[in-house]
Design a protein around this motif. Sequence first.
Motif, PDB file in Angstrom:
ATOM      1  N   LYS A 103       0.827  -1.202   0.000  1.00  0.00           N
ATOM      2  CA  LYS A 103       0.000   0.000   0.000  1.00  0.00           C
ATOM      3  C   LYS A 103       0.863   1.254   0.000  1.00  0.00           C
ATOM      4  CE  LYS A 103      -3.546   2.708   0.407  1.00  0.00           C
ATOM      5  NZ  LYS A 103      -4.442   2.877  -0.765  1.00  0.00           N
ATOM      6  N   PHE A 127      -3.171  11.792  -0.293  1.00  0.00           N
ATOM      7  CA  PHE A 127      -3.687  10.643   0.462  1.00  0.00           C
ATOM      8  C   PHE A 127      -3.854  11.043   1.925  1.00  0.00           C
ATOM      9  CE2 PHE A 127      -2.481   7.008   3.262  1.00  0.00           C
ATOM     10  CZ  PHE A 127      -3.548   6.159   3.000  1.00  0.00           C
ATOM     11  N   TYR A 146      -0.933   9.905  -3.572  1.00  0.00           N
ATOM     12  CA  TYR A 146      -1.129   8.711  -4.390  1.00  0.00           C
ATOM     13  C   TYR A 146      -0.167   8.708  -5.565  1.00  0.00           C
ATOM     14  CZ  TYR A 146      -5.528   7.364  -2.189  1.00  0.00           C
ATOM     15  OH  TYR A 146      -6.472   6.943  -1.312  1.00  0.00           O
ATOM     16  N   GLU A 150      -3.836   2.417  -6.386  1.00  0.00           N
ATOM     17  CA  GLU A 150      -4.160   2.880  -5.025  1.00  0.00           C
ATOM     18  C   GLU A 150      -2.914   2.929  -4.147  1.00  0.00           C
ATOM     19  OE1 GLU A 150      -8.289   2.075  -3.513  1.00  0.00           O
ATOM     20  OE2 GLU A 150      -7.799   0.136  -4.405  1.00  0.00           O
ATOM     21  N   VAL A 152       0.562   4.411  -2.514  1.00  0.00           N
ATOM     22  CA  VAL A 152       0.809   5.714  -1.889  1.00  0.00           C
ATOM     23  C   VAL A 152       2.301   5.918  -1.608  1.00  0.00           C
ATOM     24  CG1 VAL A 152       0.485   6.933   0.327  1.00  0.00           C
ATOM     25  CG2 VAL A 152      -1.484   5.861  -0.815  1.00  0.00           C
TER      26      VAL A 152
END
Length: 387
Positions: A103, A127, A146, A150, A152
Amino acid sequence: MSKKELKSVDYGLEKIFEDAQDFLPLLGTDYVEFYVGNAKQAAHFYKSAFGFQSYAYKGLETGCKEYASYVVVQDKIRIVLTTPLNSKSPINDHIVKHGDGVKVTALWVEDARKAWEETTSRGAKSFMEPTVEKDEHGEVVRAGVYTYGETVHMFVERKNYSGAFLPGYTSWESEYNPEPVGLKFIDHMVGNVGWNEMDVWVKWYEDVMGFVNFLSFDDKQIHTEYSALMSKVMSNGNGRIKFPINEPAEGKKKSQIEEYLDFYEGPGVQHIAVATDDIITTVSKLRARGIEFLSTPPEEYYRAVPQRLRDHDHELAEDIETLRSLGIMIDADEEGYLLQIFTKPVEDRPTLFFEIIQRMGAKGFGAGNFKALFESIEREQEKRGTL
Ligand code: FE2
């Protein structure tokens, strides 16, 4: 020993890519956070199989009711494994869609507010706005934007913090502390993006992050009989952060990048390359602990290696039979050579995998190995019925 003095590449803080811009100075990778279905079990895997050490924890016991995070370390590499604690957490949505995956790639900066302002003013989607977190060890400022999909980039400013990881975490002591395997730092992290999107993201890294494109591979260089891809390597000015970006290309059968995009259900991090200065020991230990690697290239690959090195005036310091027995690949350029090997995906969806790399002067990414590597990946795709 080699004719030229070949050493592991050490990128200093000096600016090595002249075209890079200075508005976003990056000190290094701070941490990589994975969203996973079961962080407790994932942390055990990274400890027992990859040799990471217990470091920090956040969860119900520390007053966090939304999610649990386990931090594991090995030398300069910090991995955070995060899992949601209820069905309403947005972390769930991420896992439902993508499966386990990366992520956050967190970047260590002097000034997180400035990093966020510089990047969002250049078009990055926010984000997380600059946020100050405090505890008895001081404060950390974090802010995030971002990148592709998705995924980051979090900017982490920790110059006023003396605690172990981040405020809110407690140190994690464990009675189970398997030996490290010699992983040192993150050499590069590769992103897969959709059809015809590579140049969009190359431009994003140039415009928004001030990076430069210093190497490119097109589908004529990176193809086998069946599948193809294109890749451009982006780097920040001091060379510490390197993000190659891949997109699929047309071939007779399905590109490995397309397989990733299908299973990750969008763009994301394809592999994390971690550096070692003794790949033979590292890979021997990883194999003994059950890490699965892509199949070893054929005999003829290893027969061609000495000449490939001689063409660039280098000599291999390692025993080639040992490298062959472990499935380690070798590539050379003008400046030296590199040794590398790729794991199979580390989750059931064929998405994220790891690369183990030892640089002996070479600054490339193993382009000379692409063909052997892709044939090996295609053998796996064939077994999965996704070629
Ligand atoms: Fe790589």
